[in-house]
Design an enzyme around this catalytic site. Structure first.
Site, PDB file in Angstrom:
ATOM      1  N   ARG A   1      -5.458  -2.509  -3.156  1.00 35.99           N
ATOM      2  CA  ARG A   1      -6.916  -2.328  -3.146  1.00 35.99           C
ATOM      3  C   ARG A   1      -7.259  -0.834  -3.195  1.00 35.99           C
ATOM      4  NH1 ARG A   1      -5.649  -3.932   2.090  1.00 35.99           N
ATOM      5  NH2 ARG A   1      -5.855  -2.181   3.518  1.00 35.99           N
TER       6      ARG A   1
ATOM      7  N   TYR B   1      -5.571  12.939  10.739  1.00 32.76           N
ATOM      8  CA  TYR B   1      -5.670  12.673   9.295  1.00 32.76           C
ATOM      9  C   TYR B   1      -5.610  13.994   8.514  1.00 32.76           C
ATOM     10  CZ  TYR B   1      -7.524  10.631   4.952  1.00 32.76           C
ATOM     11  OH  TYR B   1      -7.701  10.218   3.659  1.00 32.76           O
TER      12      TYR B   1
ATOM     13  N   ALA C   1      -4.298  16.787   9.462  1.00 31.38           N
ATOM     14  CA  ALA C   1      -2.948  17.362   9.559  1.00 31.38           C
ATOM     15  C   ALA C   1      -2.015  16.679   8.562  1.00 31.38           C
ATOM     16  CB  ALA C   1      -2.409  17.207  10.981  1.00 31.38           C
TER      17      ALA C   1
HETATM   18  N1  LIG Z   1     -11.391   6.163   0.549  1.00 27.05           N
HETATM   19  C1  LIG Z   1     -11.629   7.435   0.646  1.00 27.05           C
HETATM   20  O1  LIG Z   1     -12.769   7.865   0.783  1.00 27.05           O
HETATM   21  C2  LIG Z   1     -10.499   8.419   0.533  1.00 27.05           C
HETATM   22  C3  LIG Z   1     -10.818   9.765   0.454  1.00 27.05           C
HETATM   23  C4  LIG Z   1      -9.807  10.705   0.339  1.00 27.05           C
HETATM   24  C5  LIG Z   1      -8.482  10.303   0.301  1.00 27.05           C
HETATM   25  N2  LIG Z   1      -8.184   8.985   0.389  1.00 27.05           N
HETATM   26  C6  LIG Z   1      -6.764   8.630   0.341  1.00 27.05           C
HETATM   27  O2  LIG Z   1      -6.519   7.720  -0.700  1.00 27.05           O
HETATM   28  C7  LIG Z   1      -5.463   6.832  -0.357  1.00 27.05           C
HETATM   29  C8  LIG Z   1      -5.912   5.401  -0.504  1.00 27.05           C
HETATM   30  O3  LIG Z   1      -7.057   5.188   0.288  1.00 27.05           O
HETATM   31  P1  LIG Z   1      -7.975   3.884   0.153  1.00 27.05           P
HETATM   32  O4  LIG Z   1      -9.290   4.233   0.694  1.00 27.05           O
HETATM   33  O5  LIG Z   1      -7.866   3.355  -1.217  1.00 27.05           O
HETATM   34  O6  LIG Z   1      -7.225   2.928   1.210  1.00 27.05           O
HETATM   35  P2  LIG Z   1      -7.357   1.370   1.470  1.00 27.05           P
HETATM   36  O7  LIG Z   1      -8.489   0.786   0.684  1.00 27.05           O
HETATM   37  O8  LIG Z   1      -7.320   1.188   2.934  1.00 27.05           O
HETATM   38  O9  LIG Z   1      -5.988   0.804   0.848  1.00 27.05           O
HETATM   39  C9  LIG Z   1      -4.774   1.188   1.386  1.00 27.05           C
HETATM   40  C10 LIG Z   1      -3.663   0.612   0.551  1.00 27.05           C
HETATM   41  O10 LIG Z   1      -2.418   1.017   1.131  1.00 27.05           O
HETATM   42  C11 LIG Z   1      -1.617  -0.119   1.378  1.00 27.05           C
HETATM   43  N3  LIG Z   1      -0.782   0.131   2.544  1.00 27.05           N
HETATM   44  C12 LIG Z   1      -1.139   0.323   3.854  1.00 27.05           C
HETATM   45  N4  LIG Z   1      -0.073   0.527   4.615  1.00 27.05           N
HETATM   46  C13 LIG Z   1       1.012   0.471   3.779  1.00 27.05           C
HETATM   47  C14 LIG Z   1       2.413   0.602   3.963  1.00 27.05           C
HETATM   48  N5  LIG Z   1       2.939   0.858   5.172  1.00 27.05           N
HETATM   49  N6  LIG Z   1       3.239   0.473   2.892  1.00 27.05           N
HETATM   50  C15 LIG Z   1       2.726   0.223   1.671  1.00 27.05           C
HETATM   51  N7  LIG Z   1       1.410   0.100   1.428  1.00 27.05           N
HETATM   52  C16 LIG Z   1       0.569   0.206   2.471  1.00 27.05           C
HETATM   53  C17 LIG Z   1      -2.598  -1.261   1.573  1.00 27.05           C
HETATM   54  O11 LIG Z   1      -1.971  -2.494   1.273  1.00 27.05           O
HETATM   55  P3  LIG Z   1      -1.603  -3.576   2.419  1.00 27.05           P
HETATM   56  O12 LIG Z   1      -2.871  -4.132   2.923  1.00 27.05           O
HETATM   57  O13 LIG Z   1      -0.757  -4.568   1.711  1.00 27.05           O
HETATM   58  O14 LIG Z   1      -0.847  -2.840   3.480  1.00 27.05           O
HETATM   59  C18 LIG Z   1      -3.646  -0.890   0.525  1.00 27.05           C
HETATM   60  O15 LIG Z   1      -3.235  -1.320  -0.757  1.00 27.05           O
HETATM   61  C19 LIG Z   1      -5.035   7.207   1.067  1.00 27.05           C
HETATM   62  O16 LIG Z   1      -3.910   8.064   1.032  1.00 27.05           O
HETATM   63  C20 LIG Z   1      -6.261   7.943   1.596  1.00 27.05           C
HETATM   64  O17 LIG Z   1      -5.918   8.863   2.596  1.00 27.05           O
HETATM   65  C21 LIG Z   1      -9.163   8.026   0.511  1.00 27.05           C
END
Ligand SMILES: NC(=O)c1ccc[n+]([C@@H]2O[C@H](COP(=O)([O-])OP(=O)(O)OC[C@H]3O[C@@H](n4cnc5c(N)ncnc54)[C@H](OP(=O)(O)O)[C@@H]3O)[C@@H](O)[C@H]2O)c1
Lengths: 81, 243
Positions: free
Chosen positions: B11, B151, B153
């Site tokens: 996702r 986060y 860090a």
């Molecule tokens: N959303 C934002 O505003 C934002 C902004 C800046 C940076 N980011 C960065 O972008 C990245 C993705 O964020 P997102 O918002 O898309 O997150 P998200 O919607 O919470 O999705 C996280 C994804 O990571 C997977 N995941 C979680 N734990 C895992 C593990 N131990 N091993 C393998 N997969 C795992 C989840 O799948 P499962 O459910 O199967 O575990 C899911 O597919 C992150 O590194 C985040 O720090 C996000």
């Protein structure tokens, strides 16, 4: 593949890819460090990638002692096959 | 054929990256740790668009599992061209309320997990003297938001590792870059209260949250040969928050 064949392959790789002259490299020649034949840490990565590709043996994170010479690398490969 | 692994692709941003990379022609490995159904849906969507790939369940904070995943992918497809280190979590709290289990979990996934995947993927890329690694960072890697010390860090660590790995791996034809998004519309953001969302929006000069597809577009370009002279960079895309 016998351990001796592995040693021969490792020697061939180290000479052809890392530029070591075959006549200065015996199976017990120290590879890295001050008294060694001048390989550096980047060369050790080449060896890790070669061993992974050739034998499917993962040497990432393995202790330095296993990279001491061709004998020790070959022993690690044989033990972890 | 080129092969990409996107961690945490069931996702959010990872999902958008997987779909975009499939459109770019990559065979995509959709990694996830729990959400099998969602991962399957991503693969279905990719296939419906004429793309190809597979889902792969693996907790990327577990080194043995990562080794197995990379080995399996390499065996199945014979090569790994691109790794997108994306799986990450947020556990915000103020210092005195910090729960050490959350600290460990964030470090294990957001930092160690990135190292595990980078190491194992680079091992395969090394052989072919080519490859691209893209680390999903965050604007929080540079910006100080109260409550985000852990986060921040972890993302600061991602930025540093990006630069050092680019130096180490450059001579082997492997490029390493990071993308640092601001607020992106995903579950991470949707979980916030309306009040909090409005408060955040006020800090964004473009006055909207970004879309996961916009992050995927940056990843797609960074991975492409057109951008082949860029390495060791953290590309910030945050609607201007950090200005
Ligand atoms: N959303 C934002 O505003 C934002 C902004 C800046 C940076 N980011 C960065 O972008 C990245 C993705 O964020 P997102 O918002 O898309 O997150 P998200 O919607 O919470 O999705 C996280 C994804 O990571 C997977 N995941 C979680 N734990 C895992 C593990 N131990 N091993 C393998 N997969 C795992 C989840 O799948 P499962 O459910 O199967 O575990 C899911 O597919 C992150 O590194 C985040 O720090 C996000």
């Amino acid at each position: 593949m016998t351990e001796n064949e592995i040693k021969a392959k490792l020697k061939e790789f180290i000479c052809s890819t890392l530029g070591v002259e075959p006549d200065v490299l015996d199976y017990d020649t120290e590879l890295f460090g001050e008294n060694a034949i001048g390989l550096d840490s980047v060369d050790s990565l080449e060896i890790i990638a070669f061993v992974d590709g050739e034998y499917g043996i993962d040497m990432t994170g393995v202790g330095k002692e296993h990279f001491f010479n061709i004998d020790s690398i070959a022993a690690y490969i044989t033990e972890n096959k | 054929m080129k092969v990409a692994i996107v961690t945490g692709a069931s996702r959010g941003i990872g999902r958008a990256c997987a779909i975009r990379l499939a459109e770019d022609g990559y065979t995509v490995v959709i990694n996830y740790s729990r959400s099998a159904e969602e991962a399957d849906k991503v693969l279905e969507q990719i296939k419906a668009g004429g793309g190809d790939g597979m889902t792969y369940c693996c907790d990327v904070s577990d080194l043995a599992a990562v080794k197995q995943m990379i080995r399996d992918v390499d065996k199945t497809y014979g090569q790994i061209d691109l790794l997108v280190n994306n799986a990450g979590i947020v556990r915000d709290n103020f210092l005195l309320a910090l729960n050490m289990e959350d600290l460990d979990r964030c470090m294990d996934l957001n930092v160690k997990g990135y190292f595990y995947c980078a190491q194992q993927a680079a091992l395969k890329m090394f052989r072919r003297r080519q490859g691209v690694i893209i680390n999903m960072s965050s604007v929080s890697g540079e910006l100080a938001l109260a409550g985000q010390s852990v986060y921040s860090a972890t993302k600061g660590a991602v930025n540093s590792m990006t630069r050092v790995l680019a130096k180490e791996l450059g001579a082997k034809g492997i490029r390493v870059n990071a993308v640092a998004p601001g607020f992106i519309e995903t579950e991470m953001i949707n979980a916030l209260s309306d009040e909090k969302k409005e408060e955040y929006l006020k800090t964004v000069p473009l006055h909207r949250f970004g879309k996961a597809e916009e992050v995927a577009a940056v990843v797609s370009r960074l991975a492409s040969d057109e951008f082949s002279y860029i390495t060791g960079q953290v590309i910030t895309m945050d609607g201007g928050i950090s200005l």
